[in-house]
Scaffold this motif. Structure first.
Motif, PDB file in Angstrom:
ATOM      1  N   PRO A   1      45.347  24.287  26.781  1.00  0.00           N
ATOM      2  CA  PRO A   1      46.085  24.974  27.828  1.00  0.00           C
ATOM      3  C   PRO A   1      44.637  26.466  28.299  1.00  0.00           C
ATOM      4  N   VAL A   2      44.537  26.665  29.663  1.00  0.00           N
ATOM      5  CA  VAL A   2      43.790  27.873  29.731  1.00  0.00           C
ATOM      6  C   VAL A   2      44.365  28.829  31.266  1.00  0.00           C
ATOM      7  N   LEU A   3      44.922  30.005  30.602  1.00  0.00           N
ATOM      8  CA  LEU A   3      45.629  30.905  31.564  1.00  0.00           C
ATOM      9  C   LEU A   3      44.115  32.036  31.849  1.00  0.00           C
ATOM     10  N   ILE A   4      43.750  31.905  33.109  1.00  0.00           N
ATOM     11  CA  ILE A   4      43.124  32.534  33.815  1.00  0.00           C
ATOM     12  C   ILE A   4      44.034  34.121  34.153  1.00  0.00           C
ATOM     13  N   ALA A   5      43.158  34.972  33.359  1.00  0.00           N
ATOM     14  CA  ALA A   5      42.995  36.518  33.711  1.00  0.00           C
ATOM     15  C   ALA A   5      42.680  37.451  34.471  1.00  0.00           C
ATOM     16  N   THR A   6      42.093  37.700  35.783  1.00  0.00           N
ATOM     17  CA  THR A   6      41.374  38.361  35.992  1.00  0.00           C
ATOM     18  C   THR A   6      41.577  39.415  37.421  1.00  0.00           C
ATOM     19  N   ALA A   7      40.832  40.413  37.637  1.00  0.00           N
ATOM     20  CA  ALA A   7      40.723  40.746  38.686  1.00  0.00           C
ATOM     21  C   ALA A   7      40.384  40.478  40.075  1.00  0.00           C
ATOM     22  N   ARG A   8      39.083  39.463  40.324  1.00  0.00           N
ATOM     23  CA  ARG A   8      38.738  38.567  41.008  1.00  0.00           C
ATOM     24  C   ARG A   8      40.130  38.111  41.925  1.00  0.00           C
ATOM     25  N   ASP A   9      39.904  38.164  42.882  1.00  0.00           N
ATOM     26  CA  ASP A   9      41.440  38.215  43.537  1.00  0.00           C
ATOM     27  C   ASP A   9      40.984  37.023  44.688  1.00  0.00           C
ATOM     28  N   ALA A  10      39.737  37.340  44.847  1.00  0.00           N
ATOM     29  CA  ALA A  10      39.245  36.389  46.413  1.00  0.00           C
ATOM     30  C   ALA A  10      40.223  34.396  45.631  1.00  0.00           C
ATOM     31  N   VAL A  11      40.280  34.226  47.121  1.00  0.00           N
ATOM     32  CA  VAL A  11      40.644  33.415  47.226  1.00  0.00           C
ATOM     33  C   VAL A  11      39.916  32.014  47.198  1.00  0.00           C
ATOM     34  N   ALA A  12      38.175  32.236  47.316  1.00  0.00           N
ATOM     35  CA  ALA A  12      37.265  31.289  46.518  1.00  0.00           C
ATOM     36  C   ALA A  12      37.324  30.942  45.620  1.00  0.00           C
ATOM     37  N   GLN A  13      37.328  32.360  44.336  1.00  0.00           N
ATOM     38  CA  GLN A  13      36.831  32.568  43.085  1.00  0.00           C
ATOM     39  C   GLN A  13      37.927  31.617  42.428  1.00  0.00           C
ATOM     40  N   ARG A  14      39.580  32.010  43.051  1.00  0.00           N
ATOM     41  CA  ARG A  14      40.426  31.186  41.765  1.00  0.00           C
ATOM     42  C   ARG A  14      40.305  29.781  41.773  1.00  0.00           C
ATOM     43  N   VAL A  15      39.849  29.277  43.682  1.00  0.00           N
ATOM     44  CA  VAL A  15      40.003  27.941  43.292  1.00  0.00           C
ATOM     45  C   VAL A  15      38.876  27.185  42.400  1.00  0.00           C
ATOM     46  N   GLN A  16      37.722  27.983  42.942  1.00  0.00           N
ATOM     47  CA  GLN A  16      36.219  27.853  41.285  1.00  0.00           C
ATOM     48  C   GLN A  16      36.854  27.593  40.003  1.00  0.00           C
ATOM     49  N   GLY A  17      37.390  29.040  39.818  1.00  0.00           N
ATOM     50  CA  GLY A  17      38.367  28.878  37.779  1.00  0.00           C
ATOM     51  C   GLY A  17      39.895  27.244  38.302  1.00  0.00           C
ATOM     52  N   LEU A  18      40.289  27.799  39.016  1.00  0.00           N
ATOM     53  CA  LEU A  18      40.685  26.390  38.827  1.00  0.00           C
ATOM     54  C   LEU A  18      40.471  24.677  38.932  1.00  0.00           C
TER      55      LEU A  18
END
Length: 219
Positions: free
Chosen positions: A74-91
């Motif tokens: 399991p990977v939990l991303i914790a970051t300051a990158r708050d753009a929706v596109a970046q969150r989608v990219q990570g998921l």
């Protein structure tokens, strides 16, 4: 449970490291993407807390390499990158969950617990088996309703074995869940914790599998 903390900010890293160790997790902390990739290739973790904006190698590259190896940690991303596109990219790259900095520490812990439960195939925070129950939120242990006090590492052994009754864990696997890189390990540490658990919880709960390891038998 053993966690990998990947965070290059020393203030955040120190605070999260102290928090997680206070919650009885064994934690390894690395500060760049290359070190994270090396750690993940050499050590089995129960969860990774991953920053994205890392020196030497971006966190997304670390995540993609992990999933390319068919590693389901399991990977939990914790970051300051708050753009929706970046969150989608990570998921879409294979992260299991996302928390944005600055985050509340209680929320971080709750998300970690939820991912660990999911990885063990459980939805509920309380495990019950043969009269023994453990609450992964409060860290309370009860035997037939009566509270029992465990040491931090007795708890870690019990949680690992109760998470999946019927699965055998070797001494080496249990040591991996108990100790971070800088911890000293005595040769009979696991046996000592198993002995303590049997005294407190009863001899029947944890069984030896000769030459292999230990298990909690299925119901």
């Amino acid at each position: 449970m053993r966690l990998l903390l990947v965070e290059d900010d020393p203030m955040i890293g120190e605070a999260v490291l102290e928090l997680l160790r206070g919650e009885r997790y064994a934690v390894d902390w690395v500060r760049d993407g290359d070190m994270a990739d090396t750690a993940l290739r050499s050590t089995a973790y129960d969860l990774v807390l991953l920053d994205l904006g890392l020196p030497r190698r971006d966190g997304l590259d670390v995540l993609r390499a992990l999933r390319a190896r068919r590693d389901r940690t399991p990977v939990l991303i914790a970051t300051a990158r708050d753009a929706v596109a970046q969150r989608v990219q990570g998921l879409d790259a294979g992260a299991d969950d996302y928390v944005l900095k600055p985050y509340a520490l209680d929320e971080l812990l709750a998300r970690i617990r939820a991912l660990l439960r999911r990885a063990a195939g459980r939805a509920e925070p309380v495990y019950e088996h043969q009269g023994v129950s453990i609450d992964t939120v409060t860290r309370e242990v009860r035997v037939h309703g009566q509270p029992v006090v465990l040491s931090a590492r007795e708890w870690a052994v019990l949680e690992a074995l109760l998470a999946r009754p019927g699965r055998v864990l070797s001494r080496a696997q249990l040591e991996d869940k108990l100790y971070a890189w800088k911890d000293g390990i005595s040769s009979n540490a696991v046996e000592v914790y198993i002995h303590g658990l049997r005294k407190k919880l009863g001899n029947e709960l944890i069984q030896n599998v000769r030459g292999v390891g230990y298990l909690v038998p299925p119901a």
